[in-house]
Design an enzyme around this catalytic site. Structure first.
Site, PDB file in Angstrom:
ATOM      1  N   TYR A 230      51.587  48.898  45.306  1.00  0.00           N
ATOM      2  CA  TYR A 230      50.402  49.719  45.586  1.00  0.00           C
ATOM      3  C   TYR A 230      49.981  50.525  44.355  1.00  0.00           C
ATOM      4  CZ  TYR A 230      47.302  53.094  47.809  1.00  0.00           C
ATOM      5  OH  TYR A 230      46.221  53.872  48.138  1.00  0.00           O
TER       6      TYR A 230
ATOM      7  N   SER B 290      43.316  55.948  44.167  1.00  0.00           N
ATOM      8  CA  SER B 290      44.429  56.663  44.788  1.00  0.00           C
ATOM      9  C   SER B 290      45.095  57.596  43.794  1.00  0.00           C
ATOM     10  CB  SER B 290      45.470  55.668  45.321  1.00  0.00           C
ATOM     11  OG  SER B 290      46.648  56.330  45.730  1.00  0.00           O
TER      12      SER B 290
END
Length: 644
Positions: free
Chosen positions: A541, A528
């Site tokens: 996250y 990500s």
């Protein structure tokens, strides 16, 4: 020939589908059928013509495109057979085509031309070949089916069989010709014929039913395929299978797929005598490789073309390999794709039943090895095999995609499938098995946080496919935003468990199989943008993706010695996933004072990043585009100022 050509073709399609739908009669492109009609030649003249099934098409799915229209007179110039060579045979069939753009006709078109009847149907019915593959098959066929079915000695499909049928038919007295319902070719199958399509079909099905009834009476049980169940290998057994697949692939010069079945308690000795009909040779080979008696380098020494034979240098992949391999407790079938290997499994299950039944009727005596070899290496048969070669870049490769039922994982799986790979998808969704409708797709419901479930699933992949070449890590969660002062420890642990800890388990399980990949292992991790540019409220996250990136970098360092490439992609703002509902998009866009379209393209390139874009990049990482790259981190975010 008065019946309209279209009507005859419609009836031919109907009876062909009926024949093809019965797997005890026709398997995977086997069998053929024809109808004689009046047609218009390219010069506008009316000619007698033959609709015959095209080579390799499947009778079960027959439609108008499954049949080739041939000039009957041209075909009959080759009868009786007078030494027609392979190239002459090809040119003759090409000249006979009334539509030059049509597919290649069945190599048995000459048999259909040799018989005078309007409709001719042919199958390799298990029950019929069971009778013929006995010490005195001709006598047994006559005993069981009676005088209205005549027997023809085995001859190779093509000019030889066409000539044999022509000569046999013309040797019969006129009255006998009126009474005959069909011809049984020893070690090969059944032809029935009639001027009525439905009657030809009924004659065919009746003959098979009589043969099946006789066999059941003699054996005390019906003639049915012997079902072989999927194994549940241990790690050691899975590694052995992967090593075998690597050796097979090296011999082929291309990765292959290996599908295994458990075979304890099954008598496999009959398989060594050859296939129940030479027509199955492309799927089961002339005999299995028995690992208890020989190793792969020695297989086929007495059979394969020797150096100097003209076709030696151009043999297709499958002609250089055993297609069936017998291990201590497994039967493994080889294919260029999973679809091919599964076809081999099907045929082996039918072959085992038929061969065992023939043995019980006096002994299994299939066509000789010489007959099988003659057919397998006959140039038209090799061309038939080459015509099905899959030239896609990832053909024969086996990929595992985690999180494959939706979003980016699904897009990655779609790209890999489109490139020819066999793809195994893991997901917690119950619908993962139906995510794609393809024989190259295997969907497994796996909770990646369950280490034991992961291990069982990895070993199952090896049992079903032979090994593993590609890993795509796409499973992950994006938890609800929480600032550090209100961070829920349970949410933190769950995020780390799914996004990082599960990948540690996956890496440990797949590494031995990636190291044995015949095309060198490839790993692509979907990380990500947050690993480099975290956002407020996304501590769990962002931290998990940073840890995942570091874990993958270490894997790249450690696994390079095994030729395994490990690369990462870093997507951002991929809004066509289930996470981003229209309501959430509208809320986030409003937060930034933007329209939804502006919000979706808030990057330097002002472009929307879609799951399919990530899938294409991942596919490039998995093929040979990045063959000399490992440890790379590639953003796919439209250009993010904080990352750049």
């Amino acid at each position: 020939m008065a019946e309209a050509s279209a009507d005859a073709l419609t009836k031919l399609i109907e009876v062909s589908r009926t024949l093809g739908s019965d797997r005890s009669l026709v398997l995977h492109g086997g069998g053929n059928s024809s109808a004689k009609v009046s047609a218009e030649s390219p010069t506008g003249h009316s000619v007698d013509a033959l609709y015959v099934k095209s080579s390799g098409s499947d009778m079960r799915d027959a439609d108008r495109t499954s049949f080739v229209l041939l000039d009957l007179a041209t075909l009959r110039t080759a009868l009786p057979y007078s030494g027609l060579g392979p190239e002459q045979f090809r040119l003759m069939q090409q000249r006979a085509r009334l539509d030059s753009g049509a597919a290649s006709p069945s190599v048995e078109a000459l048999v259909h031309a040799a018989l005078p009847h309007k409709f001719v149907l042919h199958s390799h019915a298990d029950a019929i070949v069971t009778l013929t593959n006995t010490p005195d098959g001709a006598a047994l066929v006559k005993q069981v089916l009676g005088e209205r079915f005549v027997v023809c000695e085995y001859a190779m499909p093509g000019p030889a069989l066409g000539s044999a049928i022509w000569s046999l038919w013309n040797s019969l007295p006129h009255q006998a010709q009126q009474d005959v319902l069909g011809i049984v070719v020893l070690n090969h199958g059944l032809f029935t014929f009639c001027d009525d399509a439905q009657q030809s079909l009924e004659n065919h099905l009746h003959a098979v039913a009589v043969a099946q009834s006789y066999i059941e009476q003699q054996l005390g049980q019906p003639l049915e395929p012997i079902a072989l169940r999927s194994p549940e290998p241990s790690k050691a057994e899975a590694v052995e299978l992967a090593q075998l697949r690597r050796e097979l692939s090296e011999r082929a010069g291309h990765p292959v797929v290996l599908t295994s079945r458990r075979a304890e308690g099954k008598d496999l000795g009959d398989l060594q005598q050859g296939p129940i009909t030479p027509d199955h040779v492309n799927y089961v080979g002339y005999r299995p490789l028995d690992l208890a008696r020989e190793q792969l380098p020695q297989w086929g020494d007495e059979y394969l073309p020797q150096s100097g034979e003209p076709q030696d240098a151009t043999l297709p992949i499958l002609s250089r390999l055993p297609r069936v391999i017998v291990g201590q407790s497994t039967i493994s079938c080889v294919g260029r794709t999973r679809k091919e290997s599964l076809r081999s499994v099907d045929i082996v299950e039918h072959q085992l039943a038929s061969a065992h039944a023939s043995s019980a009727l006096g002994g299994y005596r299939p066509a000789s090895t010489e007959h099988v070899r003659d057919l397998e290496f006959w140039p038209p048969q090799l061309n038939k095999l080459r015509a099905t070669d899959n030239a896609l870049p990832l053909s024969g490769r086996v990929a595992l995609v985690t999180g494959a039922a939706s979003g980016i994982g699904k897009a990655c799986a779609a790209e890999l499938l489109a490139s020819g790979a066999t793809v195994v998808g893991w997901d917690i969704s119950e619908g993962v098995s139906q995510t794609f409708d393809s024989p190259e797709w295997i969907g497994m419901r796996v909770d990646v946080t369950d280490a034991e479930a992961q291990a069982a699933a990895v070993y199952s992949i090896v049992a079903q496919c032979g090994g593993l070449d590609i890993l795509v890590v796409a499973a992950g969660v994006f938890p609800t935003a929480q600032h550090l002062t209100e961070l829920d420890p349970g949410m933190w642990q769950r995020t780390m468990s799914i996004n990082v800890d599960s990948v540690v388990t996956t890496f440990g399980l797949v590494q031995p199989f990636l190291a044995l990949s015949p095309s060198l292992g490839r790993v692509c991790v979907v990380a990500s943008k947050n690993f480099a540019a975290p956002g407020p409220g996304a501590a769990a996250y962002s931290s998990s993706k940073a840890a995942l990136t570091q874990l993958s970098r270490v894997a790249a360092l450690e696994w390079a010695q095994d030729g395994i490439r490990v690369n990462m992609v870093h997507p951002d703002a991929v809004f066509d996933t289930a996470l981003w509902t229209p309501e959430l998009l509208a809320k986030r866009a409003d937060h930034y004072g933007m329209t939804v379209d502006e919000y979706k393209t808030r990057n330097l390139l002002h472009t929307e990043v879609r799951s399919a874009d990530v899938g294409r990049l991942v596919r490039a990482m998995a093929d040979d585009t990045f063959i000399a790259t490992t440890g790379a981190q590639v953003p796919i975010d439209g250009g993010n100022e904080r990352v750049i």
